[in-house]
Design a protein around this motif. Structure first.
Motif, mmCIF file in Angstrom:
data_model
loop_
_atom_site.group_PDB
_atom_site.id
_atom_site.type_symbol
_atom_site.label_atom_id
_atom_site.label_comp_id
_atom_site.label_asym_id
_atom_site.label_seq_id
_atom_site.Cartn_x
_atom_site.Cartn_y
_atom_site.Cartn_z
ATOM 1 N N SER A 148 -43.995 -69.789 42.733
ATOM 2 C CA SER A 148 -42.794 -68.214 43.946
ATOM 3 C C SER A 148 -42.349 -67.612 42.388
ATOM 4 N N VAL A 149 -42.376 -66.466 43.108
ATOM 5 C CA VAL A 149 -41.876 -65.299 42.207
ATOM 6 C C VAL A 149 -40.380 -65.307 42.030
ATOM 7 N N VAL A 150 -40.180 -65.969 42.442
ATOM 8 C CA VAL A 150 -38.058 -67.013 42.911
ATOM 9 C C VAL A 150 -38.491 -67.074 41.256
ATOM 10 N N VAL A 151 -39.591 -68.397 40.884
ATOM 11 C CA VAL A 151 -39.481 -68.887 39.630
ATOM 12 C C VAL A 151 -39.909 -68.366 38.716
ATOM 13 N N ASP A 152 -41.145 -67.230 38.909
ATOM 14 C CA ASP A 152 -40.997 -66.283 37.771
ATOM 15 C C ASP A 152 -40.166 -65.116 37.142
ATOM 16 N N ARG A 153 -39.608 -64.879 38.311
ATOM 17 C CA ARG A 153 -38.003 -64.533 37.646
ATOM 18 C C ARG A 153 -37.010 -65.347 36.763
ATOM 19 N N GLU A 154 -37.110 -66.502 37.429
ATOM 20 C CA GLU A 154 -36.425 -67.432 36.643
ATOM 21 C C GLU A 154 -36.743 -67.645 34.672
ATOM 22 N N MET A 155 -37.877 -68.034 34.941
ATOM 23 C CA MET A 155 -38.372 -68.080 33.781
ATOM 24 C C MET A 155 -38.370 -66.909 33.099
ATOM 25 N N LEU A 156 -38.945 -65.674 32.931
ATOM 26 C CA LEU A 156 -38.387 -64.800 32.554
ATOM 27 C C LEU A 156 -37.134 -64.674 32.265
ATOM 28 N N GLU A 157 -35.266 -64.804 33.198
ATOM 29 C CA GLU A 157 -34.615 -64.489 32.821
ATOM 30 C C GLU A 157 -34.457 -65.909 31.583
ATOM 31 N N THR A 158 -34.437 -66.209 32.038
ATOM 32 C CA THR A 158 -34.006 -67.375 31.008
ATOM 33 C C THR A 158 -34.412 -67.369 29.348
ATOM 34 N N ASN A 159 -36.496 -67.655 29.275
ATOM 35 C CA ASN A 159 -36.804 -67.414 28.452
ATOM 36 C C ASN A 159 -37.138 -65.460 27.875
ATOM 37 N N VAL A 160 -37.599 -64.990 28.336
ATOM 38 C CA VAL A 160 -36.971 -63.440 27.232
ATOM 39 C C VAL A 160 -35.776 -62.306 27.602
ATOM 40 N N LEU A 161 -35.069 -61.800 29.226
ATOM 41 C CA LEU A 161 -34.158 -61.228 29.047
ATOM 42 C C LEU A 161 -32.938 -62.177 28.331
ATOM 43 N N GLY A 162 -32.740 -63.546 28.641
ATOM 44 C CA GLY A 162 -31.731 -64.347 27.216
ATOM 45 C C GLY A 162 -31.877 -64.106 25.830
ATOM 46 N N PRO A 163 -32.659 -64.247 25.502
ATOM 47 C CA PRO A 163 -32.978 -63.746 24.097
ATOM 48 C C PRO A 163 -32.588 -62.369 23.875
ATOM 49 N N LEU A 164 -33.310 -61.638 24.624
ATOM 50 C CA LEU A 164 -32.856 -59.748 24.158
ATOM 51 C C LEU A 164 -31.302 -59.971 24.486
ATOM 52 N N SER A 165 -30.647 -60.446 25.403
ATOM 53 C CA SER A 165 -28.854 -59.895 25.683
ATOM 54 C C SER A 165 -28.508 -60.432 24.340
ATOM 55 N N LEU A 166 -29.310 -61.867 24.257
ATOM 56 C CA LEU A 166 -27.511 -62.012 23.077
ATOM 57 C C LEU A 166 -28.121 -61.787 20.937
ATOM 58 N N THR A 167 -29.262 -61.030 21.269
ATOM 59 C CA THR A 167 -29.907 -60.546 20.477
ATOM 60 C C THR A 167 -29.264 -58.957 20.399
ATOM 61 N N LYS A 168 -29.601 -58.642 21.102
ATOM 62 C CA LYS A 168 -28.244 -56.725 21.412
ATOM 63 C C LYS A 168 -27.725 -57.329 21.111
ATOM 64 N N ALA A 169 -26.731 -58.208 21.659
ATOM 65 C CA ALA A 169 -25.454 -58.619 21.178
ATOM 66 C C ALA A 169 -25.034 -58.554 19.854
ATOM 67 N N VAL A 170 -25.802 -59.359 19.076
ATOM 68 C CA VAL A 170 -25.525 -59.219 17.674
ATOM 69 C C VAL A 170 -27.161 -58.458 16.028
ATOM 70 N N LEU A 171 -26.969 -57.598 17.056
ATOM 71 C CA LEU A 171 -27.560 -56.657 16.292
ATOM 72 C C LEU A 171 -26.311 -55.514 16.090
ATOM 73 N N PRO A 172 -25.767 -55.350 16.444
ATOM 74 C CA PRO A 172 -24.963 -54.312 15.656
ATOM 75 C C PRO A 172 -24.283 -54.112 14.497
ATOM 76 N N ASP A 173 -23.603 -55.817 14.101
ATOM 77 C CA ASP A 173 -23.466 -56.519 13.075
ATOM 78 C C ASP A 173 -24.359 -56.381 11.349
ATOM 79 N N MET A 174 -25.242 -56.638 12.448
ATOM 80 C CA MET A 174 -26.661 -56.597 11.564
ATOM 81 C C MET A 174 -26.444 -55.390 10.979
ATOM 82 N N ILE A 175 -26.621 -54.208 11.644
ATOM 83 C CA ILE A 175 -27.456 -53.358 11.183
ATOM 84 C C ILE A 175 -26.042 -52.358 10.396
ATOM 85 N N ALA A 176 -24.476 -53.137 11.214
ATOM 86 C CA ALA A 176 -24.179 -52.062 9.953
ATOM 87 C C ALA A 176 -23.838 -52.941 8.691
ATOM 88 N N ARG A 177 -24.251 -53.966 8.439
ATOM 89 C CA ARG A 177 -24.676 -54.272 6.964
ATOM 90 C C ARG A 177 -25.836 -53.903 6.142
#
Length: 321
Positions: A148-177
């Motif tokens: 189901s496309v619903v499953v495709d979307r859930e996999m993307l949310e977990t495996n891709v968009l989740g890591p992207l979101s957390l990385t985007k939140a962490v990066l400002p500190d790394m970039i500042a340093r």
């Protein structure tokens, strides 16, 4: 002159034989092999603040034990707080760490609105984040046309968009340093198309696209990106692996007789990759490691043979990364 030529030829032959033997007996790519023998030791990571998601089981759990043994300060994240506390207790027996050196931060990768607050908590405690290991994710077992496309979307949310979101939140500190390291737990399925079901494989390919671009953009800010691509390992992935239907899981266990790597070995090699800031590493036994080389360097031949011979034919009983 003739003797010199024969000597040169002999040296080349010997080097080729040695290289061939390294390939045949390897459980990782040649660059990682070299780094594990002659490169920088994970001990150089002592004192670094390392945030590992998916730290309550599998490769993530083994990795935090490896990092704890060399004295890294740790942030442990997963959905199950009780399991994180168990892992923290074990970490304290692995190396020279005190209770304050390990922070438990329960986190659901899908709940992206919570990621910024989680980063704030970690920065308040440790003042900085040196390395983020995006390890959390889910596997899947289902045929492409039945998913189901619903499953495709859930996999993307977990495996891709989740890591992207957390990385985007962490990066400002790394970039500042102007100092930071992003590690992404991909899979050889993200290099070898068709090795595993489509939704899982698709998410791993997507990670490479997004984070390869991050590597280029943040090079001038001294932000490193390491893509880790494990092959089959023993873990509890099947217990929560998704199928073709939303809410339905495989709920199985891996066969002890299959040719798989222990999570401890995978974690040990991953720690070497992090310490040496390698761009991309492949960690697997043969024949999967050999398939990865063929797909990388002879893609048309590899794909043709995979289709004609059904090398990666989907079988519900067969499990992978």
């Amino acid at each position: 002159m003739v003797d010199v030529v024969f000597l040169c030829i002999g040296c080349v032959v010997v080097l080729c034989v040695i290289q061939l033997l390294r390939l045949i007996t390897a459980d990782c790519d040649l660059v990682l092999q070299w780094a594990s023998k002659f490169g920088k030791s994970p001990k150089r990571l002592r004192g670094k603040v390392v945030w590992v998601t998916g730290a309550s089981s599998g490769i993530g759990e083994s990795l935090v034990y490896e990092l704890a043994s060399v004295g890294c300060r740790l942030v442990l994240s997963a959905r199950r707080e009780e399991e994180l506390n168990r892992v923290k207790k074990q970490c304290l027996t692995c190396g020279p760490l005190q209770d304050n050196d390990i922070m438990v931060v329960p986190l659901d990768m899908v709940k992206q609105h919570e990621h910024a607050d989680a980063v704030k908590k970690v920065l308040q405690h440790f003042k900085q984040i040196d390395i983020l290991v995006n390890n959390a994710g889910r596997s899947q077992r289902a045929e492409w046309v039945k998913t189901s496309v619903v499953v495709d979307r859930e996999m993307l949310e977990t495996n891709v968009l989740g890591p992207l979101s957390l990385t985007k939140a962490v990066l400002p500190d790394m970039i500042a340093r102007r100092d930071g390291h992003i590690v992404v737990m991909s899979s050889v399925a993200g290099k070898v198309g068709g090795l595993l079901p489509g939704s899982y494989t698709g998410t791993k390919y997507a990670l490479h696209g997004w984070f390869e671009r991050l590597r280029i953009e943040q090079y001038s800010d001294n932000i490193n990106v390491t893509m880790v691509c494990p092959g089959p390992v023993y873990s509890n992935l099947l217990a929560i692996a998704m199928t073709e239907e939303k809410g339905k899981v495989v709920g199985g266990e891996m066969d002890a007789g299959e040719k798989r790597m222990a999570t401890s070995r995978c974690a040990s090699l991953t720690a070497v990759a992090i310490a040496n800031q390698l761009d991309e590493v492949w960690i697997s036994f043969h024949p999967v490691l050999a398939y990865t080389y063929v797909y990388q360097y002879l893609p048309s031949i590899a794909r043709s043979q995979a289709c004609k011979r059904g090398i990666f034919q989907f079988r519900k009983s067969r499990e992978g990364q």
